[in-house]
Design a protein around this motif. Structure first.
Motif, PDB file in Angstrom:
ATOM      1  N   TYR A  38       0.707  -1.252   0.053  1.00 48.04           N
ATOM      2  CA  TYR A  38       0.460  -0.441   0.021  1.00 48.04           C
ATOM      3  C   TYR A  38       0.488   1.131   0.059  1.00 48.04           C
ATOM      4  O   TYR A  38       2.098   1.104   0.927  1.00 48.04           O
ATOM      5  CB  TYR A  38      -0.747   0.113   1.370  1.00 48.04           C
ATOM      6  CG  TYR A  38      -0.270   0.055   2.447  1.00 48.04           C
ATOM      7  CD1 TYR A  38       0.204   1.443   2.978  1.00 48.04           C
ATOM      8  CD2 TYR A  38      -0.017  -1.362   3.486  1.00 48.04           C
ATOM      9  CE1 TYR A  38       0.271   1.523   4.276  1.00 48.04           C
ATOM     10  CE2 TYR A  38       0.808  -0.115   4.660  1.00 48.04           C
ATOM     11  CZ  TYR A  38       0.988   0.655   4.577  1.00 48.04           C
ATOM     12  OH  TYR A  38       1.228   0.944   6.288  1.00 48.04           O
ATOM     13  N   THR A  39      -0.048   1.796  -0.425  1.00 51.19           N
ATOM     14  CA  THR A  39       0.710   3.818  -1.023  1.00 51.19           C
ATOM     15  C   THR A  39      -0.409   4.429  -0.098  1.00 51.19           C
ATOM     16  O   THR A  39      -1.510   4.150   0.218  1.00 51.19           O
ATOM     17  CB  THR A  39       1.560   3.794  -1.358  1.00 51.19           C
ATOM     18  OG1 THR A  39       2.345   5.225  -1.589  1.00 51.19           O
ATOM     19  CG2 THR A  39       0.608   4.015  -2.112  1.00 51.19           C
ATOM     20  N   THR A  40       0.066   6.072   0.034  1.00 57.03           N
ATOM     21  CA  THR A  40      -1.198   6.933  -0.125  1.00 57.03           C
ATOM     22  C   THR A  40      -1.058   7.665  -1.363  1.00 57.03           C
ATOM     23  O   THR A  40      -0.656   7.299  -2.954  1.00 57.03           O
ATOM     24  CB  THR A  40      -0.007   8.014   0.971  1.00 57.03           C
ATOM     25  OG1 THR A  40       0.924   8.485   0.068  1.00 57.03           O
ATOM     26  CG2 THR A  40       0.061   7.523   2.666  1.00 57.03           C
ATOM     27  N   GLY A  41      -1.892   8.504  -1.336  1.00 56.82           N
ATOM     28  CA  GLY A  41      -2.264   9.206  -2.717  1.00 56.82           C
ATOM     29  C   GLY A  41      -1.548  10.087  -3.232  1.00 56.82           C
ATOM     30  O   GLY A  41      -1.548  10.570  -3.857  1.00 56.82           O
ATOM     31  N   GLU A  42      -0.100  10.307  -2.045  1.00 58.88           N
ATOM     32  CA  GLU A  42       0.532  11.195  -2.395  1.00 58.88           C
ATOM     33  C   GLU A  42       1.474  10.746  -3.066  1.00 58.88           C
ATOM     34  O   GLU A  42       2.765  10.823  -3.586  1.00 58.88           O
ATOM     35  CB  GLU A  42       1.248  12.559  -1.205  1.00 58.88           C
ATOM     36  CG  GLU A  42       0.368  13.389  -0.973  1.00 58.88           C
ATOM     37  CD  GLU A  42      -0.758  12.867   0.082  1.00 58.88           C
ATOM     38  OE1 GLU A  42      -0.404  11.165   0.795  1.00 58.88           O
ATOM     39  OE2 GLU A  42      -1.389  13.235   0.591  1.00 58.88           O
ATOM     40  N   GLY A  43       2.317   9.376  -3.375  1.00 59.15           N
ATOM     41  CA  GLY A  43       1.940   7.925  -3.321  1.00 59.15           C
ATOM     42  C   GLY A  43       3.798   7.835  -3.225  1.00 59.15           C
ATOM     43  O   GLY A  43       4.512   7.683  -4.195  1.00 59.15           O
ATOM     44  N   HIS A  44       4.024   7.616  -2.001  1.00 54.54           N
ATOM     45  CA  HIS A  44       5.092   7.363  -0.443  1.00 54.54           C
ATOM     46  C   HIS A  44       5.507   6.174  -1.428  1.00 54.54           C
ATOM     47  O   HIS A  44       4.526   5.383  -1.760  1.00 54.54           O
ATOM     48  CB  HIS A  44       4.712   7.965   0.609  1.00 54.54           C
ATOM     49  CG  HIS A  44       4.315   9.489   0.906  1.00 54.54           C
ATOM     50  ND1 HIS A  44       3.478   9.487   1.119  1.00 54.54           N
ATOM     51  CD2 HIS A  44       5.079  10.594   0.648  1.00 54.54           C
ATOM     52  CE1 HIS A  44       3.409  11.245   2.044  1.00 54.54           C
ATOM     53  NE2 HIS A  44       4.668  11.084   1.701  1.00 54.54           N
TER      54      HIS A  44
END
Length: 186
Positions: A38-44
């Motif tokens: 998984y990642t965040t909407g910020e693409g971390h």
């Protein structure tokens, strides 16, 4: 570097980190039904999370004890939650090289809309390819049949793209995928 080469290069690095993390986790012999990158909407840079039936039983009992909520209610609430899993961010130290690679990429928060979307797509496509690589190697069938596991790539907070990727990574007819679609899909 061409976009497909970028995706493949990034996917190989992500797969190496995720392989080590998942394989180390699976040494506990538990039966897993949920494995996500998984990642965040910020693409971390991504992390893994997973749920096994054994971990779900222990964690839902623990939370029920603390809250006077029935175990089955707690289990239903946390069953597909990457964040509530005791295995959230398991083996994150294996992702140090991936984090470094992400730091070398364009800073996504400073990009304009089209460039931001393109960069997020590169990152999500690389994550999806990495999970496909692991699946092709049989990683998700180590302690259980592959049909009983949902292998996912997820953006948090949840987004419709999660369902699209899930359908590409799993057979829609599999029992685990049917459960995920009914209980957790966006």
């Amino acid at each position: 570097m061409k976009p497909m080469q970028e995706i493949e290069t990034l996917a190989i690095e992500i797969a190496a980190a995720a392989r080590t993390s998942f394989c180390t986790l699976f040494e506990n012999g538990e039966r897993y039904y949920y494995c996500t990158l998984y990642t965040t909407g910020e693409g971390h840079a991504p992390s893994i999370s997973a749920w096994s039936w054994e971990a779900l039983a222990l964690e839902s009992a623990r939370q029920a004890e603390e809250s006077d909520t029935p175990v089955s209610t707690i289990a239903d609430l946390i069953k597909w939650s990457y964040a509530d899993s005791p295995y959230c961010c398991f083996g994150d130290d294996h992702f140090d090289d991936v984090k470094q690679r992400y730091n070398e990429r364009p800073f996504i928060a400073e990009l304009e809309n089209d460039d931001w979307k393109r960069e997020l797509d590169v990152r999500l496509n690389a994550m999806e390819l990495a999970m496909k690589m692991l699946d092709d190697e049989g990683v998700f069938a180590l302690n259980q049949s592959r049909e009983s596991v949902c292998a996912l790539v997820e953006v948090m907070p949840p987004d419709e793209i999660n369902t699209e990727i899930a359908l590409r990574l799993n057979r829609a007819e599999s029992p685990a995928m049917q459960a995920w679609l009914a209980e957790a899909a966006e």
